[in-house]
Motif scaffolding. Structure first.
Motif, mmCIF file in Angstrom:
data_model
loop_
_atom_site.group_PDB
_atom_site.id
_atom_site.type_symbol
_atom_site.label_atom_id
_atom_site.label_comp_id
_atom_site.label_asym_id
_atom_site.label_seq_id
_atom_site.Cartn_x
_atom_site.Cartn_y
_atom_site.Cartn_z
ATOM 1 N N GLU A 168 0.822 -1.215 0.000
ATOM 2 C CA GLU A 168 0.000 0.000 0.000
ATOM 3 C C GLU A 168 0.855 1.263 0.000
ATOM 4 O O GLU A 168 0.443 2.299 -0.527
ATOM 5 N N ASP A 169 2.062 1.163 0.573
ATOM 6 C CA ASP A 169 2.986 2.298 0.593
ATOM 7 C C ASP A 169 3.753 2.438 -0.723
ATOM 8 O O ASP A 169 4.591 3.323 -0.857
ATOM 9 N N GLY A 170 3.490 1.522 -1.680
ATOM 10 C CA GLY A 170 4.098 1.635 -2.996
ATOM 11 C C GLY A 170 5.433 0.947 -3.154
ATOM 12 O O GLY A 170 6.124 1.155 -4.151
ATOM 13 N N VAL A 171 5.817 0.125 -2.191
ATOM 14 C CA VAL A 171 7.057 -0.644 -2.307
ATOM 15 C C VAL A 171 6.660 -2.056 -2.711
ATOM 16 O O VAL A 171 5.905 -2.718 -1.999
ATOM 17 N N MET A 172 7.162 -2.502 -3.863
ATOM 18 C CA MET A 172 6.751 -3.816 -4.360
ATOM 19 C C MET A 172 7.814 -4.398 -5.273
ATOM 20 O O MET A 172 8.672 -3.673 -5.766
ATOM 21 N N THR A 173 7.726 -5.709 -5.463
ATOM 22 C CA THR A 173 8.623 -6.350 -6.404
ATOM 23 C C THR A 173 8.192 -5.973 -7.822
ATOM 24 O O THR A 173 7.055 -5.581 -8.066
ATOM 25 N N LYS A 174 9.137 -6.104 -8.732
ATOM 26 C CA LYS A 174 8.934 -5.571 -10.082
ATOM 27 C C LYS A 174 7.819 -6.254 -10.860
ATOM 28 O O LYS A 174 7.261 -5.662 -11.781
ATOM 29 N N ASP A 175 7.446 -7.482 -10.483
ATOM 30 C CA ASP A 175 6.364 -8.161 -11.203
ATOM 31 C C ASP A 175 5.030 -7.453 -11.020
ATOM 32 O O ASP A 175 4.130 -7.596 -11.840
ATOM 33 N N LEU A 176 4.891 -6.681 -9.947
ATOM 34 C CA LEU A 176 3.629 -6.003 -9.663
ATOM 35 C C LEU A 176 3.525 -4.621 -10.295
ATOM 36 O O LEU A 176 2.425 -4.079 -10.405
ATOM 37 N N LEU A 177 4.629 -4.040 -10.707
ATOM 38 C CA LEU A 177 4.597 -2.671 -11.248
ATOM 39 C C LEU A 177 3.641 -2.500 -12.438
ATOM 40 O O LEU A 177 2.930 -1.490 -12.499
ATOM 41 N N PRO A 178 3.566 -3.464 -13.367
ATOM 42 C CA PRO A 178 2.625 -3.271 -14.481
ATOM 43 C C PRO A 178 1.152 -3.265 -14.050
ATOM 44 O O PRO A 178 0.290 -2.860 -14.817
ATOM 45 N N LEU A 179 0.869 -3.699 -12.833
ATOM 46 C CA LEU A 179 -0.510 -3.781 -12.356
ATOM 47 C C LEU A 179 -0.964 -2.528 -11.621
ATOM 48 O O LEU A 179 -2.126 -2.398 -11.261
ATOM 49 N N VAL A 180 -0.039 -1.603 -11.390
ATOM 50 C CA VAL A 180 -0.333 -0.399 -10.615
ATOM 51 C C VAL A 180 -1.240 0.527 -11.417
ATOM 52 O O VAL A 180 -1.026 0.763 -12.607
ATOM 53 N N GLU A 181 -2.260 1.042 -10.754
ATOM 54 C CA GLU A 181 -3.188 1.963 -11.402
ATOM 55 C C GLU A 181 -2.506 3.301 -11.658
ATOM 56 O O GLU A 181 -1.644 3.730 -10.875
ATOM 57 N N PRO A 182 -2.891 3.977 -12.727
ATOM 58 C CA PRO A 182 -2.308 5.293 -13.024
ATOM 59 C C PRO A 182 -2.480 6.242 -11.831
ATOM 60 O O PRO A 182 -3.521 6.265 -11.188
#
Length: 141
Positions: free
Chosen positions: A106-120
């Motif tokens: 929720e704080d925006g720290v994630m592994t790179k596989d999740l980055l394409p799923l982030v909402e604009p």
């Protein structure tokens, strides 16, 4: 939103969960709980191993392996053990580990596989495996 139970034989469950997880972006976000007729439970990450990441790790290279399903499999098992042995502190630790893991995302720290799923508009940064685990540990502390 979830909120349902889907009872399947093990292989069928593997196939269906893989298909659903892939449709939503990452197998690494799905755990599985196997329940035997006698109530015995097994908690596992739905995904298999990420062999190529392990070989990179052995070479000293950084990886971005998503540990969420594995963390939740362990936290689920710890909570269940705490329930069986009447250890409320163990149950609480499992809950806190899950909460810290979710807060990290929720704080925006994630592994790179999740980055394409982030909402604009949502600010997120891709972390390698160690950075991501350190971020969870900091929130757990």
């Amino acid at each position: 939103k979830g909120g349902f139970i889907w009872a399947l034989k093990n292989y069928d469950g593997d196939v269906m969960s893989d298909m659903i997880a892939a449709a939503f972006g990452s197998l690494a976000m799905m755990t599985s709980v196997l329940v035997a007729p006698d109530g015995t439970m097994e908690f596992e990450a739905s995904h298999g191993t990420v062999t190529r990441h392990y070989y990179r790790y052995l070479k000293g290279e950084k990886t971005s392996t998503n540990p969420m399903a594995t963390i939740f499999a362990w936290s689920g098992a710890l909570k269940r053990r705490g329930e069986l042995d009447n250890l409320p502190d163990l149950v609480k630790f499992g809950e806190q580990l899950e909460a810290a893991s979710l807060r990290t995302l929720e704080d925006g720290v994630m592994t790179k596989d999740l980055l394409p799923l982030v909402e604009p508009g949502f600010r997120a940064r891709g972390a390698d495996s160690g950075e991501f685990l350190d971020a969870i540990a900091a929130r757990l502390a």
